[in-house]
Scaffold this motif. Structure first.
Motif, PDB file in Angstrom:
ATOM      1  N   ILE A 148     -12.569  43.465  27.342  1.00 20.81           N
ATOM      2  CA  ILE A 148     -13.661  43.103  28.301  1.00 20.81           C
ATOM      3  C   ILE A 148     -14.939  43.670  27.677  1.00 20.81           C
ATOM      4  O   ILE A 148     -15.968  42.879  27.838  1.00 20.81           O
ATOM      5  CB  ILE A 148     -13.488  43.691  29.729  1.00 20.81           C
ATOM      6  N   GLU A 149     -15.063  44.633  26.976  1.00 22.81           N
ATOM      7  CA  GLU A 149     -16.109  45.207  26.282  1.00 22.81           C
ATOM      8  C   GLU A 149     -16.603  44.098  25.231  1.00 22.81           C
ATOM      9  O   GLU A 149     -17.745  43.836  24.961  1.00 22.81           O
ATOM     10  CB  GLU A 149     -16.011  46.383  25.556  1.00 22.81           C
ATOM     11  N   THR A 150     -15.490  43.621  24.668  1.00 22.36           N
ATOM     12  CA  THR A 150     -15.793  42.589  23.450  1.00 22.36           C
ATOM     13  C   THR A 150     -16.553  41.173  24.096  1.00 22.36           C
ATOM     14  O   THR A 150     -17.172  40.371  23.550  1.00 22.36           O
ATOM     15  CB  THR A 150     -14.568  42.136  22.720  1.00 22.36           C
ATOM     16  N   VAL A 151     -15.621  40.804  25.136  1.00 24.11           N
ATOM     17  CA  VAL A 151     -16.238  39.748  26.176  1.00 24.11           C
ATOM     18  C   VAL A 151     -17.712  39.707  26.449  1.00 24.11           C
ATOM     19  O   VAL A 151     -18.540  38.858  26.282  1.00 24.11           O
ATOM     20  CB  VAL A 151     -15.368  39.480  27.284  1.00 24.11           C
ATOM     21  N   VAL A 152     -17.951  40.953  26.868  1.00 23.96           N
ATOM     22  CA  VAL A 152     -19.383  41.194  27.180  1.00 23.96           C
ATOM     23  C   VAL A 152     -20.140  41.030  26.218  1.00 23.96           C
ATOM     24  O   VAL A 152     -21.298  40.304  26.224  1.00 23.96           O
ATOM     25  CB  VAL A 152     -19.790  42.606  27.938  1.00 23.96           C
ATOM     26  N   ASP A 153     -19.778  41.456  24.980  1.00 23.69           N
ATOM     27  CA  ASP A 153     -20.605  41.441  23.815  1.00 23.69           C
ATOM     28  C   ASP A 153     -20.733  40.107  23.246  1.00 23.69           C
ATOM     29  O   ASP A 153     -21.751  39.511  23.002  1.00 23.69           O
ATOM     30  CB  ASP A 153     -20.121  42.391  22.665  1.00 23.69           C
ATOM     31  N   ILE A 154     -19.559  39.418  23.121  1.00 19.56           N
ATOM     32  CA  ILE A 154     -19.564  38.061  22.644  1.00 19.56           C
ATOM     33  C   ILE A 154     -20.550  36.937  23.636  1.00 19.56           C
ATOM     34  O   ILE A 154     -21.288  36.217  23.098  1.00 19.56           O
ATOM     35  CB  ILE A 154     -18.215  37.550  22.623  1.00 19.56           C
ATOM     36  N   ASN A 155     -20.490  37.288  24.828  1.00 18.16           N
ATOM     37  CA  ASN A 155     -21.208  36.546  25.701  1.00 18.16           C
ATOM     38  C   ASN A 155     -22.725  36.307  25.664  1.00 18.16           C
ATOM     39  O   ASN A 155     -23.423  35.639  25.527  1.00 18.16           O
ATOM     40  CB  ASN A 155     -20.947  36.622  27.164  1.00 18.16           C
ATOM     41  N   ALA A 156     -23.244  37.753  25.290  1.00 15.99           N
ATOM     42  CA  ALA A 156     -24.609  38.056  25.038  1.00 15.99           C
ATOM     43  C   ALA A 156     -25.085  37.641  23.829  1.00 15.99           C
ATOM     44  O   ALA A 156     -26.210  36.852  23.683  1.00 15.99           O
ATOM     45  CB  ALA A 156     -24.831  39.642  25.113  1.00 15.99           C
TER      46      ALA A 156
END
Length: 239
Positions: A81-89
């Motif tokens: 989920i940390e990666t999801v947040v980073d990718i979306n930004a």
């Protein structure tokens, strides 16, 4: 916890198909074919598999961050989920770069027409809308930005300075060097393409919601960029 987990799962699903769309562009595949195929699997389902400029709104950004913080506080980090947040930004910034590329790599002295500011159609909600990252990046690159949204103009004016707010979709296009669709409002799906072409300084469209078909845009004489789909007929349409 259930609400956080549910919305985070859906945010991850959106992020997954966005990354697959990027791969499809490199591989010459159509992300819609991929999404349809995997969506036939009942374990996956068809919903939340439409690529675009990244998720926004009142729930997904807030709930993903809340779940990440909760997990860190309890010393049980959720790396996915940390990666999801980073990718979306990063994706929202990448969409601005896509618009800049469509204009020839520079927006200095150029005009960008923006259709759609709200994070999704049929709302005036601007919370974490992709436009809040994309439009400032275009301004920073030297563009004049002309924008229209059927519902969110009043909210957008509180959040986005330095742009021209237009009365309708066609007003944004007068002399524009590139047209970008950020929100898939129904009224944007049936634009008079001949009129659009006459109004613009150059017939260049960046469709971040894939509401038009590449074949139709090619036949209409546009340089057209969408998300995760190949250019038809073996002709180069990507800017």
């Amino acid at each position: 916890m259930i609400k956080y987990a549910a919305n985070t799962f859906l945010a991850a699903k959106i992020t997954f198909i966005n990354e697959v769309a990027d791969l499809c562009e490199k591989a010459g595949a159509d992300v819609h074919d991929v999404a349809k195929g995997i969506g036939l699997d009942n374990r996956i389902g068809r919903k939340f598999l439409h690529p675009g400029p990244g998720y926004g709104g009142s729930c997904f950004p807030k709930d993903t961050l809340a779940l990440v913080r909760t997990a860190r506080d309890l010393d049980s980090p959720l790396r996915i989920i940390e990666t999801v947040v980073d990718i979306n930004a990063k994706r929202k910034k990448a969409m601005a770069e896509r618009i800049i590329a469509a204009a020839g790599g520079s927006l200095a002295g150029k005009t960008v027409a923006i259709l759609g500011l709200a994070f999704k159609p049929n709302t005036d909600d601007m919370r974490d809308a992709p436009a809040l990252d994309i439009v400032p990046a275009l301004l920073e690159a030297g563009a004049e930005v002309r924008a229209f949204d059927p519902e969110s103009m009043d909210e957008a004016k509180k959040l986005l300075d330095g742009i021209t707010y237009c009365d309708n979709a066609y007003d944004t296009m007068e002399g524009a060097d590139v047209l970008a669709i950020l929100t898939e409002w129904n009224e944007f799906r049936s634009l008079d393409l001949a009129r659009v072409k006459r109004l613009m300084a150059a017939p260049v469209m960046v469709d971040l919601r894939n509401i038009y078909e590449p074949e139709m845009m090619a036949d209409a004489g546009f340089t057209y960029s969408s998300v995760g789909r190949p250019w038809p007929y073996g002709r180069k349409g990507e800017a």
